[in-house]
Design a protein around this motif. Structure first.
Motif, short mmCIF file in Angstrom:
data_model
loop_
_atom_site.label_atom_id
_atom_site.label_comp_id
_atom_site.label_asym_id
_atom_site.label_seq_id
_atom_site.Cartn_x
_atom_site.Cartn_y
_atom_site.Cartn_z
N PRO A 37 0.82 -1.21 0.00
CA PRO A 37 0.00 0.00 0.00
C PRO A 37 0.85 1.26 0.00
O PRO A 37 1.92 1.30 0.61
CB PRO A 37 -0.81 -0.11 1.30
CG PRO A 37 -0.05 -1.05 2.16
CD PRO A 37 0.73 -1.95 1.25
N THR A 38 0.38 2.27 -0.70
CA THR A 38 1.01 3.59 -0.65
C THR A 38 0.56 4.26 0.64
O THR A 38 -0.31 3.75 1.36
CB THR A 38 0.57 4.46 -1.84
OG1 THR A 38 -0.85 4.65 -1.74
CG2 THR A 38 0.92 3.83 -3.18
N GLU A 39 1.11 5.42 0.93
CA GLU A 39 0.66 6.17 2.11
C GLU A 39 -0.82 6.49 1.98
O GLU A 39 -1.59 6.35 2.94
CB GLU A 39 1.48 7.46 2.26
CG GLU A 39 1.15 8.23 3.52
CD GLU A 39 1.43 7.46 4.80
OE1 GLU A 39 0.64 7.64 5.76
OE2 GLU A 39 2.39 6.68 4.86
N ALA A 40 -1.24 6.90 0.79
CA ALA A 40 -2.66 7.17 0.55
C ALA A 40 -3.49 5.91 0.73
O ALA A 40 -4.59 5.94 1.30
CB ALA A 40 -2.87 7.74 -0.85
N GLY A 41 -2.97 4.78 0.28
CA GLY A 41 -3.66 3.51 0.43
C GLY A 41 -3.82 3.11 1.88
O GLY A 41 -4.88 2.63 2.30
N ARG A 42 -2.77 3.31 2.68
CA ARG A 42 -2.85 3.00 4.11
C ARG A 42 -3.87 3.89 4.80
O ARG A 42 -4.69 3.42 5.60
CB ARG A 42 -1.48 3.15 4.77
CG ARG A 42 -0.54 2.00 4.50
CD ARG A 42 0.72 2.10 5.34
NE ARG A 42 1.59 3.18 4.91
CZ ARG A 42 2.46 3.11 3.92
NH1 ARG A 42 2.60 1.99 3.25
NH2 ARG A 42 3.20 4.15 3.59
N GLU A 43 -3.83 5.18 4.50
CA GLU A 43 -4.77 6.12 5.11
C GLU A 43 -6.21 5.79 4.71
O GLU A 43 -7.12 5.80 5.55
CB GLU A 43 -4.43 7.55 4.71
CG GLU A 43 -5.31 8.60 5.34
CD GLU A 43 -5.20 8.69 6.85
OE1 GLU A 43 -6.19 9.10 7.48
OE2 GLU A 43 -4.14 8.36 7.41
N PHE A 44 -6.42 5.49 3.44
CA PHE A 44 -7.76 5.14 2.96
C PHE A 44 -8.26 3.89 3.66
O PHE A 44 -9.41 3.83 4.12
CB PHE A 44 -7.72 4.94 1.43
CG PHE A 44 -9.07 4.75 0.81
CD1 PHE A 44 -9.92 5.83 0.62
CD2 PHE A 44 -9.48 3.50 0.40
CE1 PHE A 44 -11.17 5.66 0.04
CE2 PHE A 44 -10.72 3.32 -0.18
CZ PHE A 44 -11.57 4.39 -0.36
N TYR A 45 -7.40 2.89 3.79
CA TYR A 45 -7.76 1.64 4.46
C TYR A 45 -8.16 1.91 5.91
O TYR A 45 -9.19 1.41 6.38
CB TYR A 45 -6.60 0.65 4.40
CG TYR A 45 -6.79 -0.53 5.31
CD1 TYR A 45 -7.67 -1.55 4.96
CD2 TYR A 45 -6.12 -0.62 6.52
CE1 TYR A 45 -7.87 -2.64 5.81
CE2 TYR A 45 -6.31 -1.69 7.37
CZ TYR A 45 -7.18 -2.70 7.01
OH TYR A 45 -7.38 -3.76 7.86
N LEU A 46 -7.35 2.67 6.64
CA LEU A 46 -7.65 2.95 8.04
C LEU A 46 -8.98 3.68 8.20
O LEU A 46 -9.77 3.36 9.10
CB LEU A 46 -6.52 3.76 8.68
CG LEU A 46 -5.20 3.02 8.84
CD1 LEU A 46 -4.11 3.96 9.34
CD2 LEU A 46 -5.36 1.83 9.80
N ARG A 47 -9.24 4.64 7.33
CA ARG A 47 -10.51 5.37 7.41
C ARG A 47 -11.69 4.46 7.07
O ARG A 47 -12.73 4.51 7.73
CB ARG A 47 -10.49 6.59 6.50
CG ARG A 47 -9.59 7.68 7.03
CD ARG A 47 -9.51 8.85 6.06
NE ARG A 47 -8.65 9.87 6.59
CZ ARG A 47 -9.09 11.04 7.05
NH1 ARG A 47 -10.36 11.33 7.02
NH2 ARG A 47 -8.24 11.93 7.51
N CYS A 48 -11.53 3.63 6.05
CA CYS A 48 -12.60 2.71 5.68
C CYS A 48 -12.85 1.69 6.78
O CYS A 48 -14.00 1.36 7.08
CB CYS A 48 -12.27 1.99 4.37
SG CYS A 48 -12.38 3.08 2.94
N ARG A 49 -11.77 1.21 7.39
CA ARG A 49 -11.91 0.25 8.48
C ARG A 49 -12.71 0.88 9.63
O ARG A 49 -13.58 0.24 10.21
CB ARG A 49 -10.54 -0.21 8.95
CG ARG A 49 -10.59 -1.40 9.88
CD ARG A 49 -9.23 -1.94 10.15
NE ARG A 49 -8.57 -1.04 11.11
CZ ARG A 49 -7.38 -1.26 11.62
NH1 ARG A 49 -6.68 -2.32 11.25
NH2 ARG A 49 -6.86 -0.43 12.49
#
Length: 74
Positions: A37-49
């Motif tokens: 995951p990119t930084e954006a991908g990690r942030e998106f994942y955390l918010r979606c979770r």
């Protein structure tokens, strides 16, 4: 992940690509050996979770409330 969802890896890959195009951001760095995951991908994942957890909590609260109401009316 694909096996857990009972869908093919190709379908998951296409859905992620579609999502990346929609949000206009790269969420995963793909190589022939790994996906990171990119930084954006990690942030998106955390918010979606977090959103999913909130939705599950709301559903559970509603279910408990409905069960209590049924018990009181019985």
């Amino acid at each position: 992940m694909a096996a857990r969802l009972s869908i093919t890896k190709a379908v998951v890959s296409q859905q992620i690509t579609n999502l990346e195009q929609e949000v206009k951001a790269t969420l995963l760095i793909r190589s022939t050996r790994s996906v990171t995951p990119t930084e954006a991908g990690r942030e998106f994942y955390l918010r979606c979770r977090h959103i999913i957890k909130e939705a599950e909590d709301a559903f559970n609260l509603l279910s408990q409330s409905t069960e209590i109401q049924r018990a009181l009316c019985a």
